[in-house]
Design a protein around this motif. Sequence first.
Motif, PDB file in Angstrom:
ATOM      1  N   LEU A 313      -1.753   4.539  -3.285  1.00 22.60           N
ATOM      2  CA  LEU A 313      -2.477   3.430  -3.711  1.00 22.60           C
ATOM      3  C   LEU A 313      -3.031   2.574  -2.339  1.00 22.60           C
ATOM      4  O   LEU A 313      -3.573   1.670  -2.381  1.00 22.60           O
ATOM      5  CB  LEU A 313      -2.007   2.451  -4.526  1.00 22.60           C
ATOM      6  CG  LEU A 313      -1.929   2.872  -5.870  1.00 22.60           C
ATOM      7  CD1 LEU A 313      -0.904   1.714  -6.838  1.00 22.60           C
ATOM      8  CD2 LEU A 313      -2.905   3.230  -6.530  1.00 22.60           C
ATOM      9  N   ASP A 314      -2.784   3.136  -1.218  1.00 22.67           N
ATOM     10  CA  ASP A 314      -3.123   2.412   0.025  1.00 22.67           C
ATOM     11  C   ASP A 314      -4.548   2.149   0.401  1.00 22.67           C
ATOM     12  O   ASP A 314      -5.025   1.031   0.368  1.00 22.67           O
ATOM     13  CB  ASP A 314      -2.274   3.304   1.222  1.00 22.67           C
ATOM     14  CG  ASP A 314      -0.892   3.263   1.450  1.00 22.67           C
ATOM     15  OD1 ASP A 314      -0.419   2.089   0.678  1.00 22.67           O
ATOM     16  OD2 ASP A 314      -0.501   3.825   2.264  1.00 22.67           O
ATOM     17  N   PHE A 315      -5.314   3.501   0.234  1.00 20.43           N
ATOM     18  CA  PHE A 315      -6.702   3.199   0.396  1.00 20.43           C
ATOM     19  C   PHE A 315      -7.421   2.387  -0.860  1.00 20.43           C
ATOM     20  O   PHE A 315      -8.284   1.769  -0.537  1.00 20.43           O
ATOM     21  CB  PHE A 315      -7.336   4.593   0.627  1.00 20.43           C
ATOM     22  CG  PHE A 315      -8.676   4.578   0.866  1.00 20.43           C
ATOM     23  CD1 PHE A 315      -9.366   4.532   2.076  1.00 20.43           C
ATOM     24  CD2 PHE A 315      -9.528   4.789  -0.302  1.00 20.43           C
ATOM     25  CE1 PHE A 315     -10.517   4.419   2.495  1.00 20.43           C
ATOM     26  CE2 PHE A 315     -10.988   4.788  -0.321  1.00 20.43           C
ATOM     27  CZ  PHE A 315     -11.400   4.631   1.156  1.00 20.43           C
ATOM     28  N   ILE A 316      -6.814   2.876  -2.125  1.00 20.62           N
ATOM     29  CA  ILE A 316      -7.284   2.222  -3.222  1.00 20.62           C
ATOM     30  C   ILE A 316      -7.284   0.723  -3.117  1.00 20.62           C
ATOM     31  O   ILE A 316      -8.289   0.025  -3.495  1.00 20.62           O
ATOM     32  CB  ILE A 316      -6.810   2.982  -4.375  1.00 20.62           C
ATOM     33  CG1 ILE A 316      -6.854   4.315  -4.576  1.00 20.62           C
ATOM     34  CG2 ILE A 316      -7.207   1.941  -5.711  1.00 20.62           C
ATOM     35  CD1 ILE A 316      -8.382   4.637  -4.728  1.00 20.62           C
ATOM     36  N   TYR A 317      -6.258   0.117  -2.659  1.00 24.12           N
ATOM     37  CA  TYR A 317      -6.046  -1.279  -2.506  1.00 24.12           C
ATOM     38  C   TYR A 317      -7.227  -2.024  -1.496  1.00 24.12           C
ATOM     39  O   TYR A 317      -7.837  -2.963  -2.014  1.00 24.12           O
ATOM     40  CB  TYR A 317      -4.728  -1.445  -1.834  1.00 24.12           C
ATOM     41  CG  TYR A 317      -4.356  -2.872  -1.645  1.00 24.12           C
ATOM     42  CD1 TYR A 317      -4.452  -3.905  -2.759  1.00 24.12           C
ATOM     43  CD2 TYR A 317      -4.052  -3.360  -0.342  1.00 24.12           C
ATOM     44  CE1 TYR A 317      -4.088  -5.462  -2.295  1.00 24.12           C
ATOM     45  CE2 TYR A 317      -3.833  -4.761   0.027  1.00 24.12           C
ATOM     46  CZ  TYR A 317      -3.704  -5.732  -0.995  1.00 24.12           C
ATOM     47  OH  TYR A 317      -3.472  -6.921  -0.697  1.00 24.12           O
ATOM     48  N   ILE A 347     -16.244   3.752  -6.680  1.00 18.62           N
ATOM     49  CA  ILE A 347     -15.787   3.410  -5.428  1.00 18.62           C
ATOM     50  C   ILE A 347     -16.155   4.586  -4.434  1.00 18.62           C
ATOM     51  O   ILE A 347     -16.194   5.468  -4.945  1.00 18.62           O
ATOM     52  CB  ILE A 347     -14.320   3.085  -5.133  1.00 18.62           C
ATOM     53  CG1 ILE A 347     -13.687   4.341  -5.747  1.00 18.62           C
ATOM     54  CG2 ILE A 347     -13.863   1.898  -6.034  1.00 18.62           C
ATOM     55  CD1 ILE A 347     -12.135   4.218  -5.359  1.00 18.62           C
ATOM     56  N   MET A 348     -16.456   4.048  -3.283  1.00 20.71           N
ATOM     57  CA  MET A 348     -16.892   5.030  -2.195  1.00 20.71           C
ATOM     58  C   MET A 348     -15.460   5.359  -1.435  1.00 20.71           C
ATOM     59  O   MET A 348     -14.639   4.616  -0.990  1.00 20.71           O
ATOM     60  CB  MET A 348     -17.836   4.506  -1.402  1.00 20.71           C
ATOM     61  CG  MET A 348     -19.127   3.894  -1.931  1.00 20.71           C
ATOM     62  SD  MET A 348     -20.119   5.539  -2.411  1.00 20.71           S
ATOM     63  CE  MET A 348     -20.610   6.379  -1.024  1.00 20.71           C
ATOM     64  N   ARG A 356      -9.135   8.451   5.353  1.00 18.00           N
ATOM     65  CA  ARG A 356      -8.483   7.368   4.163  1.00 18.00           C
ATOM     66  C   ARG A 356      -7.216   6.999   4.779  1.00 18.00           C
ATOM     67  O   ARG A 356      -7.043   5.694   4.556  1.00 18.00           O
ATOM     68  CB  ARG A 356      -8.330   8.057   2.800  1.00 18.00           C
ATOM     69  CG  ARG A 356      -9.502   8.487   2.153  1.00 18.00           C
ATOM     70  CD  ARG A 356      -9.405   8.719   0.735  1.00 18.00           C
ATOM     71  NE  ARG A 356      -8.519   9.820   0.543  1.00 18.00           N
ATOM     72  CZ  ARG A 356      -8.869  10.999   0.321  1.00 18.00           C
ATOM     73  NH1 ARG A 356     -10.339  11.197   0.354  1.00 18.00           N
ATOM     74  NH2 ARG A 356      -7.995  12.022   0.004  1.00 18.00           N
ATOM     75  N   SER A 357      -6.361   7.722   5.309  1.00 14.68           N
ATOM     76  CA  SER A 357      -4.993   7.465   5.864  1.00 14.68           C
ATOM     77  C   SER A 357      -5.299   6.467   7.131  1.00 14.68           C
ATOM     78  O   SER A 357      -4.365   5.347   7.378  1.00 14.68           O
ATOM     79  CB  SER A 357      -4.375   8.586   6.278  1.00 14.68           C
ATOM     80  OG  SER A 357      -2.934   8.294   6.838  1.00 14.68           O
TER      81      SER A 357
END
Length: 400
Positions: A313-317, A347-348, A356-357
Amino acid sequence: MTNMIYTAMPALPKKHHTNAVVLPSEWNTCPLSSIVEEISETVGTRKIETISISAGIGFVNQAEKFGRELSGKQYGKYIVLHKGDFSYNKGNSNIYPQGCIYRLNNRTEAAVPNVFESFRVSVGNPDYYEQLFLSGFLNRQLYSKINRGVRDNGLLNLKGKDFYSCEVPYPPLAEQERIAEILIQCDRVIEVKEQKLDELKQLKKEFLRKMFPAKGCDTPEIRFPGFTGAWEQRKLIDEVTSIDTGKSKFTPQKSGVYEILGSTSVIGYDDSYDYEGDFLLTARVGANAGELYRHSGKVKISDNTVFIKGEQLDFIYYALLHFDIKRLSFGTGQPLVKASELKTQDIMMPVDSDERSAISTYFSNLDHLITLHQRELEETKTYKKTLAKLLLTGIVRVQG
């Protein structure tokens, strides 16, 4: 042997009991009325900025605080404060249940409601008494004088004569000046730390805006070296395991407010469900509706709190912080965000998982830095609060 020990011990400082507090014998006490002058100058027909007092903040422009001027026909009766004058707001709050006193430091003059008790310190060091008032020294005395069962237009039922009868310490003037100097230095350190924290928060806000594509764009304004190509628009629900509300998983067991990473707007129910991995929560009440919080493990949530579960969920957050899901909140009494609304949102996302990381790592490190500065600021405030209590009551003495 015992006599030798007692002989070697330094004499304890002499103290005397007062109506206010136990103080050093060299310190006097006096009613507030003997060291201040009540201010009676009214605005009349002049045009002066009207201000109010916000607990924990101080003087604020009345129109900015309330969205409009509240003075109306009473404007001419407002009291004029000049720089260095004090005003006591008898309105109670969670932070200051006995009301609060602030000093006008950042304006040459301003007008305050005549229901405030406004005064200037005419005897003694005003800086010392500003620190004394900010420390809440008068709270115990005010509590005993306030008729808590009666309110007057939302204000504490406290007469002016009762306020000015409160006793305050009067140390030697040189000691007043030294105490004030030390505590003012603490305030300056706190101010610098607050500015740094604000700068970091603003930096995060700016980079959230620039490192994610703007509306209608498929590439961000700022990008890490080595990454190219357009981002893709994807459904949020397709990138996470589930988006649900507490109602679908929890049975109400008890009431109470619990903190979720600084939020006090998540109502606590059953906490027996232990999630594996991280998940995201939205707050549901008032101004915090739609605020996003990260958590893992056991949690107490309400039936309207949206939780988002997923393995990574890191990037989603951070994508949702950029998206600002607060704008999906609705309702006037207790605004909330619906899970069904989030399930339909796009979302983009960059195609390359390494990008993303990289984005997640950058913002995670920035959040860690913000947390460290926040913690350091709170520790400094606690230190100053403790030091003020020791110095302002003479428990610790300083040389003038």
